[in-house]
Design a protein around this motif. Structure first.
Motif, short mmCIF file in Angstrom:
data_model
loop_
_atom_site.label_atom_id
_atom_site.label_comp_id
_atom_site.label_asym_id
_atom_site.label_seq_id
_atom_site.Cartn_x
_atom_site.Cartn_y
_atom_site.Cartn_z
N LYS A 279 49.93 44.68 40.27
CA LYS A 279 50.78 43.92 39.35
C LYS A 279 50.91 44.58 37.98
N VAL A 280 49.80 45.09 37.42
CA VAL A 280 49.88 45.62 36.05
C VAL A 280 49.26 47.01 35.89
N GLY A 281 48.88 47.63 36.98
CA GLY A 281 48.32 48.98 36.88
C GLY A 281 49.28 49.92 36.18
N GLY A 282 48.76 50.66 35.20
CA GLY A 282 49.61 51.56 34.41
C GLY A 282 50.18 50.90 33.18
N LYS A 283 50.34 49.56 33.20
CA LYS A 283 50.86 48.85 32.04
C LYS A 283 49.75 48.48 31.06
N THR A 284 48.54 48.38 31.56
CA THR A 284 47.40 47.99 30.74
C THR A 284 46.15 48.57 31.38
N VAL A 285 45.06 48.60 30.63
CA VAL A 285 43.78 49.05 31.18
C VAL A 285 43.09 47.83 31.80
N LEU A 286 42.82 47.91 33.09
CA LEU A 286 42.13 46.81 33.75
C LEU A 286 40.62 46.96 33.60
N VAL A 287 39.99 45.86 33.20
CA VAL A 287 38.54 45.82 32.97
C VAL A 287 37.94 44.76 33.89
N GLY A 288 36.90 45.08 34.62
CA GLY A 288 36.26 44.13 35.52
C GLY A 288 35.84 44.84 36.80
N ASN A 289 35.95 44.17 37.93
CA ASN A 289 35.94 42.71 38.04
C ASN A 289 34.87 42.32 39.06
N VAL A 290 33.66 42.88 38.80
CA VAL A 290 32.50 42.59 39.65
C VAL A 290 32.00 41.19 39.32
N GLY A 291 31.93 40.33 40.30
CA GLY A 291 31.64 38.92 40.06
C GLY A 291 30.35 38.69 39.30
N SER A 292 30.42 37.95 38.22
CA SER A 292 29.23 37.72 37.41
C SER A 292 28.26 36.75 38.08
N VAL A 293 28.80 35.80 38.87
CA VAL A 293 27.91 34.89 39.60
C VAL A 293 27.47 35.55 40.91
N ARG A 294 28.46 35.88 41.71
CA ARG A 294 28.17 36.61 42.95
C ARG A 294 29.11 37.80 43.03
N PRO A 295 28.56 39.00 43.06
CA PRO A 295 27.19 39.34 43.46
C PRO A 295 26.17 39.56 42.34
N LEU A 296 26.59 39.66 41.07
CA LEU A 296 25.65 40.11 40.05
C LEU A 296 24.45 39.17 39.88
N PHE A 297 24.69 37.87 39.83
CA PHE A 297 23.60 36.92 39.61
C PHE A 297 22.92 36.52 40.91
N GLN A 298 23.72 36.18 41.92
CA GLN A 298 23.16 35.59 43.13
C GLN A 298 23.16 36.54 44.33
N GLY A 299 23.76 37.69 44.20
CA GLY A 299 23.87 38.59 45.34
C GLY A 299 22.78 39.64 45.39
N THR A 300 23.01 40.64 46.21
CA THR A 300 22.04 41.73 46.41
C THR A 300 22.57 43.00 45.75
N PRO A 301 21.66 43.95 45.50
CA PRO A 301 22.14 45.24 44.97
C PRO A 301 23.20 45.89 45.84
N ALA A 302 23.08 45.75 47.15
CA ALA A 302 24.09 46.34 48.05
C ALA A 302 25.45 45.70 47.85
N GLU A 303 25.46 44.37 47.64
CA GLU A 303 26.72 43.66 47.40
C GLU A 303 27.32 44.06 46.05
N VAL A 304 26.46 44.27 45.06
CA VAL A 304 26.93 44.72 43.75
C VAL A 304 27.58 46.09 43.87
N LYS A 305 26.93 46.98 44.58
CA LYS A 305 27.46 48.33 44.78
C LYS A 305 28.83 48.28 45.45
N GLU A 306 28.94 47.48 46.48
CA GLU A 306 30.21 47.38 47.21
C GLU A 306 31.33 46.88 46.30
N ALA A 307 31.05 45.85 45.50
CA ALA A 307 32.07 45.28 44.62
C ALA A 307 32.47 46.27 43.53
#
Length: 345
Positions: A279-307
């Motif tokens: 939708k906006v690639g090239g029009k703006t710099v996209l920042v994100g979007n690894v889930g702060s609840v899952r996987p970062l808070f409630q998930g596993t390191p493997a799930e964090v890596k995948e995201a």
């Protein structure tokens, strides 16, 4: 030649080609693990510039991310402007307990926004002044090698913090002229604070406007409620950059977010990274979007890596958490985020 973290983040902000995107938390980044390791913790770090700077630089010092960032909540401005805010917990963000101004669409009763303290006093008072001072400390200690990211609150959200968000959103239907009057009055405070943070040492201001989300407003209400104000409050300056963060499913308003003229848009995991880039690639710099609840808070390191790898491959310019980091996020998940992105080089 190997880039410093600062060079890498600045290149991302300019949409220059990179061997890999930087991994840098632009939203709230502090955790209990960092607090214990560096000896700077909430609630004191919300109120003391030296402790704020120490904790704000911990994401880089402890986990190896590629920016430093403070402060840690969206209540500093409202607190300074007269809201009653509980700033008393190590393991939870400050909470607004009482709004300082009346805004009642049902009764047709509204305080005059002219009663807000002068902008000059606002910048010199309370936790706003603390955050401005912390930017200078962070720039001096880490600015040579890292971008200093400052966080502040968007004009529509800050207005809600002052008058009650539910009443403000209700007013969009019942008294839109009063809503506009109030947000217009609050916007110069956000603009002045953005500039003061930059002048004090911030390279990037990441502004959170959660009340502008599609959970609160219909997409066709975004521009009138928030977008038009963000255009002035977050206008980038020479060699200074701005990033707009909005929670929830922002895909219906991503084009409007980008059209505000900010350098980048921070989105959470409710938006699939491929759809965001389409939708906006090239029009703006996209920042994100690894889930702060899952996987970062409630998930596993493997799930964090995948995201993290998914966001990078989709075209995100900066790999970050989708929203503010949960304060109890495990160290191993934070470490997995950083390791995953750095492995892409």
């Amino acid at each position: 030649m190997t880039m410093t973290p600062r060079e890498r983040v600045l290149a991302a902000m300019k949409q220059e080609s990179l061997d890999r995107p930087p991994v840098a938390i632009f939203t709230q980044a502090a955790t209990l693990g960092q607090m214990d390791k560096v000896g700077a913790a909430w609630p004191e770090a919300h109120k003391d510039a030296n402790l704020m700077a120490k904790l704000g630089t911990a994401q880089a010092d402890v986990f190896g991310t590629e920016c430093v960032r403070a402060p840690f909540c969206l209540t500093a401005e409202a607190d300074t402007m007269g809201a009653r805010v509980a700033v008393d917990k190590k393991d939870a963000a400050p909470m607004i307990k009482e709004h300082p101004f009346k805004f009642d669409p049902m009764m047709g009763e509204y305080d005059d926004p002219a009663s807000i303290m002068p902008v000059e006093d606002f910048l010199k008072t309370g936790r706003v002044a603390v955050a401005i001072e912390a930017m200078g400390i962070m720039a001096k200690s880490h600015g040579e090698n890292y971008c200093v990211v400052a966080g502040n609150t968007g004009p529509f959200t800050l207005t809600g913090n002052l008058v009650n968000t539910e009443n403000l959103v209700f007013g969009m239907m019942m008294a839109p002229e009063e809503v506009d009057k109030w947000v217009e009055a609050v916007n110069p405070y956000v603009t002045a604070y953005t500039h003061a943070l930059m002048d004090a040492g911030a390279d990037i201001v990441q502004c959170s406007e959660p009340s502008g989300s599609t959970d609160m407003l219909a997409p066709d209400m975004f521009e009138g409620a928030a977008g038009k104000h963000v255009k002035t409050a977050l206008k980038p300056k020479a060699d200074k950059y701005t990033v707009l963060h909005i929670c929830g499913d922002t895909l219906p308003i991503l084009d409007q977010m980008a059209a505000t003229g900010v350098t980048g848009c921070s989105v959470e995991e409710k938006v699939t990274p491929e759809d965001a880039f389409a939708k906006v690639g090239g029009k703006t710099v996209l920042v994100g979007n690894v889930g702060s609840v899952r996987p970062l808070f409630q998930g596993t390191p493997a799930e964090v890596k995948e995201a993290a790898i998914r966001s990078a491959k989709a075209g995100f310019g900066v790999i970050s958490s989708g929203c503010g980091i949960a304060v109890a996020t495990p160290d191993e998940n934070y470490e997995a985020l950083v390791a995953a992105v750095k492995s892409l080089a």
